[in-house]
Design a protein around this motif. Structure first.
Motif, PDB file in Angstrom:
ATOM      1  N   ARG A 125      23.167   0.880 -27.899  1.00  0.00           N
ATOM      2  CA  ARG A 125      23.618  -0.280 -27.128  1.00  0.00           C
ATOM      3  C   ARG A 125      25.128  -0.329 -27.266  1.00  0.00           C
ATOM      4  O   ARG A 125      25.660  -0.428 -28.375  1.00  0.00           O
ATOM      5  CB  ARG A 125      22.983  -1.550 -27.682  1.00  0.00           C
ATOM      6  N   PHE A 126      25.832  -0.234 -26.144  1.00  0.00           N
ATOM      7  CA  PHE A 126      27.287  -0.126 -26.169  1.00  0.00           C
ATOM      8  C   PHE A 126      27.955  -1.462 -25.842  1.00  0.00           C
ATOM      9  O   PHE A 126      27.561  -2.148 -24.897  1.00  0.00           O
ATOM     10  CB  PHE A 126      27.763   0.921 -25.155  1.00  0.00           C
ATOM     11  N   LEU A 127      28.966  -1.776 -26.611  1.00  0.00           N
ATOM     12  CA  LEU A 127      29.832  -2.917 -26.328  1.00  0.00           C
ATOM     13  C   LEU A 127      31.212  -2.379 -25.988  1.00  0.00           C
ATOM     14  O   LEU A 127      31.807  -1.626 -26.771  1.00  0.00           O
ATOM     15  CB  LEU A 127      29.920  -3.849 -27.533  1.00  0.00           C
ATOM     16  N   LEU A 128      31.715  -2.740 -24.828  1.00  0.00           N
ATOM     17  CA  LEU A 128      33.060  -2.344 -24.399  1.00  0.00           C
ATOM     18  C   LEU A 128      33.872  -3.613 -24.250  1.00  0.00           C
ATOM     19  O   LEU A 128      33.441  -4.565 -23.582  1.00  0.00           O
ATOM     20  CB  LEU A 128      33.016  -1.588 -23.073  1.00  0.00           C
ATOM     21  N   LEU A 129      35.022  -3.656 -24.870  1.00  0.00           N
ATOM     22  CA  LEU A 129      35.807  -4.885 -24.823  1.00  0.00           C
ATOM     23  C   LEU A 129      37.268  -4.611 -24.502  1.00  0.00           C
ATOM     24  O   LEU A 129      37.750  -3.489 -24.629  1.00  0.00           O
ATOM     25  CB  LEU A 129      35.672  -5.668 -26.139  1.00  0.00           C
ATOM     26  N   ASP A 130      37.939  -5.643 -24.044  1.00  0.00           N
ATOM     27  CA  ASP A 130      39.394  -5.601 -23.885  1.00  0.00           C
ATOM     28  C   ASP A 130      39.988  -6.045 -25.211  1.00  0.00           C
ATOM     29  O   ASP A 130      39.790  -7.200 -25.618  1.00  0.00           O
ATOM     30  CB  ASP A 130      39.850  -6.564 -22.779  1.00  0.00           C
ATOM     31  N   MET A 131      40.677  -5.158 -25.906  1.00  0.00           N
ATOM     32  CA  MET A 131      41.228  -5.533 -27.208  1.00  0.00           C
ATOM     33  C   MET A 131      42.271  -6.639 -27.058  1.00  0.00           C
ATOM     34  O   MET A 131      42.822  -6.866 -25.974  1.00  0.00           O
ATOM     35  CB  MET A 131      41.811  -4.305 -27.911  1.00  0.00           C
ATOM     36  N   THR A 132      42.540  -7.309 -28.137  1.00  0.00           N
ATOM     37  CA  THR A 132      43.495  -8.407 -28.144  1.00  0.00           C
ATOM     38  C   THR A 132      44.809  -8.000 -27.479  1.00  0.00           C
ATOM     39  O   THR A 132      45.359  -6.947 -27.771  1.00  0.00           O
ATOM     40  CB  THR A 132      43.792  -8.837 -29.595  1.00  0.00           C
ATOM     41  N   GLY A 133      45.273  -8.834 -26.547  1.00  0.00           N
ATOM     42  CA  GLY A 133      46.513  -8.548 -25.847  1.00  0.00           C
ATOM     43  C   GLY A 133      46.343  -7.675 -24.626  1.00  0.00           C
ATOM     44  O   GLY A 133      47.316  -7.401 -23.924  1.00  0.00           O
ATOM     45  N   HIS A 134      45.124  -7.234 -24.352  1.00  0.00           N
ATOM     46  CA  HIS A 134      44.853  -6.324 -23.241  1.00  0.00           C
ATOM     47  C   HIS A 134      43.858  -6.938 -22.261  1.00  0.00           C
ATOM     48  O   HIS A 134      43.016  -7.756 -22.634  1.00  0.00           O
ATOM     49  CB  HIS A 134      44.295  -4.998 -23.759  1.00  0.00           C
ATOM     50  N   GLY A 135      43.943  -6.504 -21.017  1.00  0.00           N
ATOM     51  CA  GLY A 135      42.972  -6.920 -20.021  1.00  0.00           C
ATOM     52  C   GLY A 135      42.857  -8.425 -19.898  1.00  0.00           C
ATOM     53  O   GLY A 135      43.856  -9.144 -19.823  1.00  0.00           O
ATOM     54  N   ALA A 136      41.611  -8.910 -19.909  1.00  0.00           N
ATOM     55  CA  ALA A 136      41.351 -10.342 -19.753  1.00  0.00           C
ATOM     56  C   ALA A 136      41.220 -11.063 -21.088  1.00  0.00           C
ATOM     57  O   ALA A 136      40.864 -12.239 -21.113  1.00  0.00           O
ATOM     58  CB  ALA A 136      40.086 -10.541 -18.926  1.00  0.00           C
ATOM     59  N   SER A 137      41.505 -10.388 -22.196  1.00  0.00           N
ATOM     60  CA  SER A 137      41.406 -11.021 -23.518  1.00  0.00           C
ATOM     61  C   SER A 137      42.661 -11.828 -23.831  1.00  0.00           C
ATOM     62  O   SER A 137      43.709 -11.649 -23.201  1.00  0.00           O
ATOM     63  CB  SER A 137      41.197  -9.947 -24.594  1.00  0.00           C
TER      64      SER A 137
END
Length: 260
Positions: free
Chosen positions: A43-55
């Motif tokens: 099960r994969f979790l893909l995230l925008d790291m802090t300071g990136h994308g919509a985070s």
């Protein structure tokens, strides 16, 4: 801090994919989809790291450990249980190592995609050069095409410009603007590139592996030798550059799925 994220796959083995500097979780969607099809247990979790994308933006003085804490908090909030397999490209790999140092019990393994535990010399930092050109670009533009012209006019390639344009968002006045804070990212980049993360390979129970691009320069032969002396296997994709998941996706997937 909870970060923007999405999931791929319905297995029970929690695997977190972390993108590189100036990227977003979407950069690794194709890899996650292909890996999920090849290994239904994950099960994969893909995230925008802090300071990136919509985070959320980076807090003042943020370090790799700061981002590591946000990654763990987001993974638990997303329902991932047990020790995590962390797979990180470039900055994401260094955040993965920092996470294993910050909370060893929460990390089952770390997979590095073309990145080293060593400090990154300024002259070898491709992302640093891109960042300087990005900082010289205007904060907003009438539309994406105009901003693309700005970036290519400053020497960035078309594909790289298009990748950066994924970080534009609509502004209230009808223009487009950068979603991230370029200055805080520049300050963060300069600080964390100097961090030494070799302790993540020497701590008891560490399980780390690495794959590098043969045309890239982030993982030197000396780094390779030191990693392997610490029981961290290193593979090389001869024809790939720094973005191994883009340059050699099939070979990368074979390597990922052949490893325990």
């Amino acid at each position: 801090m909870i970060l923007e994220s999405f999931q791929v796959g319905e297995g029970q083995r929690p695997t977190v994919l972390l993108h590189g500097f100036l990227g977003t979780g979407r950069n690794l969607r194709s890899l996650a989809t292909a890996w999920s099809e090849a290994d239904k247990s994950r099960r994969f979790l893909l995230l925008d790291m802090t300071g990136h994308g919509a985070s959320p933006r980076l807090p003042p003085g943020a370090t790799l450990a700061t981002v590591a804490g946000d990654v763990l908090e987001t993974a638990r909030a997303a329902g991932l249980r047990g020790p995590l397999d962390l797979v990180g490209h470039s900055l994401g790999g260094r955040v993965s190592l920092a996470t294993s140092l910050r909370s060893p019990a929460d990390v089952a393994s770390v997979t590095l995609l073309d990145i080293t535990p060593s400090p990154i010399p300024t002259q070898l930092s491709e992302s640093g050069k891109v960042l300087e050109l990005l900082r010289a670009a205007p904060p907003s533009a009438p539309d994406r095409r105009t901003m693309r012209t700005e970036l290519t006019g400053r020497g960035l390639s078309g594909p790289l410009s298009d990748w950066l344009l994924m970080n534009l968002e609509p502004a209230p006045d009808g223009t487009v603007r950068w979603r991230f804070d370029r200055e805080s990212l520049a300050e963060f980049h300069g600080r964390v590139n100097g961090e030494d993360l070799w302790a993540a390979l020497t701590r008891p129970g560490a399980k780390v592996r690495c794959i590098r691009g043969g045309r890239a320069h982030y993982v030197s032969d000396a780094d390779l030798a030191r990693m392997e002396s610490l029981d961290c296997p290193v593979a090389t994709l001869p024809d790939a550059g720094h973005f191994v998941h883009v340059d050699a996706p099939e070979a990368l997937l074979r390597w990922l799925t052949s490893e325990p």
